[in-house]
Design a protein around this motif. Structure first.
Motif, PDB file in Angstrom:
ATOM      1  N   ASP A 236      30.942  36.141  49.043  1.00 15.51           N
ATOM      2  CA  ASP A 236      30.048  37.408  49.198  1.00 15.51           C
ATOM      3  C   ASP A 236      30.386  38.296  47.951  1.00 15.51           C
ATOM      4  O   ASP A 236      29.438  38.834  47.214  1.00 15.51           O
ATOM      5  CB  ASP A 236      30.446  38.267  50.432  1.00 15.51           C
ATOM      6  N   LEU A 237      31.601  38.335  47.640  1.00  9.52           N
ATOM      7  CA  LEU A 237      31.959  39.055  46.347  1.00  9.52           C
ATOM      8  C   LEU A 237      31.517  38.577  45.136  1.00  9.52           C
ATOM      9  O   LEU A 237      31.022  39.069  44.173  1.00  9.52           O
ATOM     10  CB  LEU A 237      33.467  39.112  46.278  1.00  9.52           C
ATOM     11  N   MET A 238      31.232  37.197  45.039  1.00 12.10           N
ATOM     12  CA  MET A 238      30.668  36.650  43.780  1.00 12.10           C
ATOM     13  C   MET A 238      29.244  37.019  43.706  1.00 12.10           C
ATOM     14  O   MET A 238      28.465  37.269  42.712  1.00 12.10           O
ATOM     15  CB  MET A 238      30.907  35.029  44.015  1.00 12.10           C
ATOM     16  N   ARG A 239      28.506  37.011  44.913  1.00 13.26           N
ATOM     17  CA  ARG A 239      27.125  37.428  45.117  1.00 13.26           C
ATOM     18  C   ARG A 239      26.895  38.442  44.717  1.00 13.26           C
ATOM     19  O   ARG A 239      25.816  39.087  44.079  1.00 13.26           O
ATOM     20  CB  ARG A 239      26.426  36.996  46.404  1.00 13.26           C
TER      21      ARG A 239
ATOM     22  N   PRO B 158      33.496  42.167  39.004  1.00 14.66           N
ATOM     23  CA  PRO B 158      33.860  41.789  37.438  1.00 14.66           C
ATOM     24  C   PRO B 158      35.163  40.844  37.873  1.00 14.66           C
ATOM     25  O   PRO B 158      35.259  39.782  37.241  1.00 14.66           O
ATOM     26  CB  PRO B 158      34.273  43.033  36.950  1.00 14.66           C
ATOM     27  N   VAL B 159      36.039  41.290  38.854  1.00 18.29           N
ATOM     28  CA  VAL B 159      37.262  40.495  39.076  1.00 18.29           C
ATOM     29  C   VAL B 159      37.519  40.173  40.463  1.00 18.29           C
ATOM     30  O   VAL B 159      37.334  41.256  41.253  1.00 18.29           O
ATOM     31  CB  VAL B 159      38.472  41.025  38.256  1.00 18.29           C
ATOM     32  N   ILE B 160      37.897  38.904  40.922  1.00 19.10           N
ATOM     33  CA  ILE B 160      38.491  38.789  42.351  1.00 19.10           C
ATOM     34  C   ILE B 160      39.727  38.362  42.138  1.00 19.10           C
ATOM     35  O   ILE B 160      40.001  37.383  41.528  1.00 19.10           O
ATOM     36  CB  ILE B 160      37.202  37.790  43.100  1.00 19.10           C
TER      37      ILE B 160
ATOM     38  N   GLN C 140      43.129  34.812  39.546  1.00 22.98           N
ATOM     39  CA  GLN C 140      42.012  35.691  39.240  1.00 22.98           C
ATOM     40  C   GLN C 140      40.720  34.762  39.074  1.00 22.98           C
ATOM     41  O   GLN C 140      40.880  33.843  38.482  1.00 22.98           O
ATOM     42  CB  GLN C 140      42.412  36.496  38.171  1.00 22.98           C
ATOM     43  N   LEU C 141      39.679  35.300  39.426  1.00 25.81           N
ATOM     44  CA  LEU C 141      38.280  34.850  39.194  1.00 25.81           C
ATOM     45  C   LEU C 141      37.742  36.147  38.434  1.00 25.81           C
ATOM     46  O   LEU C 141      37.435  37.228  38.804  1.00 25.81           O
ATOM     47  CB  LEU C 141      37.527  34.638  40.630  1.00 25.81           C
ATOM     48  N   ILE C 142      37.405  35.954  37.169  1.00 21.90           N
ATOM     49  CA  ILE C 142      36.839  36.669  36.117  1.00 21.90           C
ATOM     50  C   ILE C 142      35.450  36.485  35.938  1.00 21.90           C
ATOM     51  O   ILE C 142      35.131  35.196  35.419  1.00 21.90           O
ATOM     52  CB  ILE C 142      37.700  36.969  34.876  1.00 21.90           C
ATOM     53  N   ARG C 143      34.424  37.335  35.923  1.00 18.43           N
ATOM     54  CA  ARG C 143      32.961  36.904  35.700  1.00 18.43           C
ATOM     55  C   ARG C 143      32.840  37.025  33.984  1.00 18.43           C
ATOM     56  O   ARG C 143      33.143  38.084  33.569  1.00 18.43           O
ATOM     57  CB  ARG C 143      32.174  37.993  36.436  1.00 18.43           C
ATOM     58  N   VAL C 144      32.637  36.038  33.525  1.00 16.74           N
ATOM     59  CA  VAL C 144      32.678  35.947  32.087  1.00 16.74           C
ATOM     60  C   VAL C 144      30.944  35.514  31.704  1.00 16.74           C
ATOM     61  O   VAL C 144      30.373  34.909  32.695  1.00 16.74           O
ATOM     62  CB  VAL C 144      33.427  34.919  31.583  1.00 16.74           C
TER      63      VAL C 144
ATOM     64  N   TYR D 194      31.756  32.673  37.195  1.00 14.77           N
ATOM     65  CA  TYR D 194      33.158  33.060  37.252  1.00 14.77           C
ATOM     66  C   TYR D 194      34.325  32.081  36.964  1.00 14.77           C
ATOM     67  O   TYR D 194      34.128  30.770  37.162  1.00 14.77           O
ATOM     68  CB  TYR D 194      33.206  33.217  39.031  1.00 14.77           C
ATOM     69  N   ALA D 195      35.130  32.430  36.142  1.00 20.83           N
ATOM     70  CA  ALA D 195      36.160  31.614  35.608  1.00 20.83           C
ATOM     71  C   ALA D 195      37.514  31.915  36.183  1.00 20.83           C
ATOM     72  O   ALA D 195      37.917  32.948  36.208  1.00 20.83           O
ATOM     73  CB  ALA D 195      36.404  31.908  33.939  1.00 20.83           C
ATOM     74  N   PRO D 196      38.296  30.838  36.454  1.00 21.69           N
ATOM     75  CA  PRO D 196      39.694  30.860  37.055  1.00 21.69           C
ATOM     76  C   PRO D 196      40.894  31.283  36.048  1.00 21.69           C
ATOM     77  O   PRO D 196      40.694  30.857  34.774  1.00 21.69           O
ATOM     78  CB  PRO D 196      39.890  29.657  37.791  1.00 21.69           C
TER      79      PRO D 196
END
Length: 487
Positions: free
Chosen positions: A83-86, A90-92, A118-122, A130-132
């Motif tokens: 849900d947060l990715m959708r 910016p960061v999870i 961390q999952l960072i939106r790039v 999302y990049a780990p």
């Protein structure tokens, strides 16, 4: 991997990390009897907490304030993460990643999962992904770190349809930010080899063989594996013998403890890696394991037959003493603590234990030196750490008076007698010899009680910290008396 009847086999990032160190660990995690698992030791829990604190500090320095989201289960964590990715946040932090289905490695289906630090939106090639990010407190990477990131990248590729970049963040600088950031190079062959190894392991009917190593003490299956190794007489139980020396023994036809114990030291020296000093030590340790008893292989030095003092200290992370403890050979104990006082003063605990409160470490050293000046016997300590701290932190006159009297009792023990133990810490040795430890056996718990006493003045928590320190020197006196009596 965690075994549950009628559930999909679970392969996690930790499964792959464990597999690189020990094939037996992930097999037991899935097939083993949970009753045989050890409780998490205080040392292992503390190492985990140190890593968690480092991770939180990096989050605070790189992300700033975050909005916490509570999840009650793994399935809910996966749903919330997606849900947060959708929502394109910016960061999870601690995102739940999962894939369930076939792996093209087996006709069976699997549940593959992991939690990225961390999952960072790039933005990559015109697309948002999302990049780990994987965060470690240590300064150097390991092969397991890259396999772990391979898995996160693969899981995210299943979810996003694209292979994202990834980074490994190591250590921290003075600002709390990662000291080094390493770009991850996704290696699908490396990942598939690891997954194939995990899949094959799940299908094995029997556990892989036991191979004891230094990292085993942090494993929940340590006691169970150690018992198997002891029953089989594995030479990996030999104390402080490198793996390459064990391999050399096996090549020489000495594959069990009984075989090593039956060989004279002169013949052991023919094995590569074993010399005239180590040969009798190795043979004695093999005998100790086979016969389940202490085995003496050298005479006790005359200095150890003299009455003296037992000495131990506790330090902060910087190696600065906050507590010194000492006792005579009968166990009569004194303790000196660094405390917010202007000059040394004596405090008595409820049980009558005298404690010298010292304004600084130098004053604590002076209190110790004054006390042991009444009798010029040797000052026994356990390992060279105490001598190194004396040399580095004691006032010059104290160092000059005490250093010539120091005697490393641990060194004497390991050079004169062998015990059927995997450790020669004072706690392990004294307990084996019959000493009953009061209270806890964890130095960090004692330090935490000391800190609480500084903040609250609560004499009960101070008594707990001092009970630990007293036990350290009393147990040493116990071991000393055993060495002398057995000699």
């Amino acid at each position: 991997m965690t075994g549950t009847p009628n559930a999909l086999p679970i392969i996690t990032a930790q499964t792959l990390r464990n597999l690189l160190m020990c094939a037996r660990r992930p097999w037991l995690d899935w097939h083993g009897d949970p009753v045989l698992r050890d409780e998490v030791s205080l040392e292992t829990a503390r190492l985990f907490e140190i890593g968690n604190q480092h991770e939180q500090a990096i989050h605070a320095a790189t992300v700033g304030p975050v909005e916490p989201v509570t999840v009650e289960s793994w399935a809910e964590g996966v749903r919330v993460t997606r849900d947060l990715m959708r929502q394109q946040v910016p960061v999870i932090l601690g995102g739940y990643l999962e894939y369930s289905g076939p792996l093209d490695l087996s006709p069976r289906e699997f549940n593959v999962r992991g939690r990225a630090d961390q999952l960072i939106r790039v933005r990559q090639h015109g697309e948002w992904l999302y990049a780990p990010i994987e965060i470690k407190a240590r300064a150097n990477s390991t092969p397991a770190d890259w396999v772990q990131l391979d898995l996160y990248v693969w899981l995210l590729a299943q979810m996003q349809g694209r292979t994202p970049p990834a980074e490994l963040w190591l250590s921290a600088d003075s600002n709390g930010r990662p000291r080094s950031r390493w770009t991850h190079r996704y290696d699908e062959d490396r990942l598939l080899d690891a997954l194939a190894g995990a899949v094959a392991l799940l299908d094995q009917p029997d556990a892989p063989p036991v191979y004891m190593a230094s990292h085993c003490k942090h494993c929940p299956w340590y006691s169970a594996c150690r018992e198997v190794a002891r029953r089989e007489g594995q030479i990996e139980l030999l104390y402080n013998v490198p793996r390459k020396t064990c391999d050399a023994l096996k090549r020489a036809g000495l594959a069990t403890l009984a075989q090593v114990a039956a060989v004279p030291p002169d013949d052991l020296q023919k094995v590569k890696g074993i010399g005239p000093v180590t040969a009798p030590v190795i043979r004695a340790n093999a005998q100790a394991w086979v016969e389940d008893r202490p085995v003496r292989f050298a005479p006790l030095p005359d200095v150890c037959r003299r009455d003296g003092w037992m000495f131990d200290l506790e330090t902060l992370g910087e190696g600065i003493p906050w507590c010194l403890g000492w006792c005579d050979t009968q166990g009569r104990t004194r303790i000196a603590l660094v405390a917010p006082v202007t000059r040394p003063q004596t405090l008595y605990l409820p049980d009558g234990q005298p404690v010298t409160l010292a304004p600084d470490p130098g004053a604590a050293w002076e209190a110790f030196a004054d006390s042991v000046a009444a009798h010029d016997g040797p000052i026994f300590h356990w390992t060279g750490y105490d001598a190194a701290i004396l040399d580095r932190t004691a006032p010059p006159d104290v160092k000059a008076a005490l250093a010539p009297r120091l005697h490393d009792l641990h060194r004497t023990l390991t050079r004169t007698v062998s015990l059927p133990l995997g450790s020669t810490s004072i706690k392990t040795v004294s307990t084996y010899l019959g000493y009953s430890w009061p209270g806890y056996q964890d130095w960090f718990a004692a330090y935490e009680d000391y800190r609480r006493w500084l903040q609250t003045g609560d004499s009960d928590v101070l008594a707990q910290a001092c009970t630990y320190q007293r036990a350290d020197v009393e147990s040493m006196a116990w071991v000393w008396r055993w060495l002398v009596s057995e000699a």
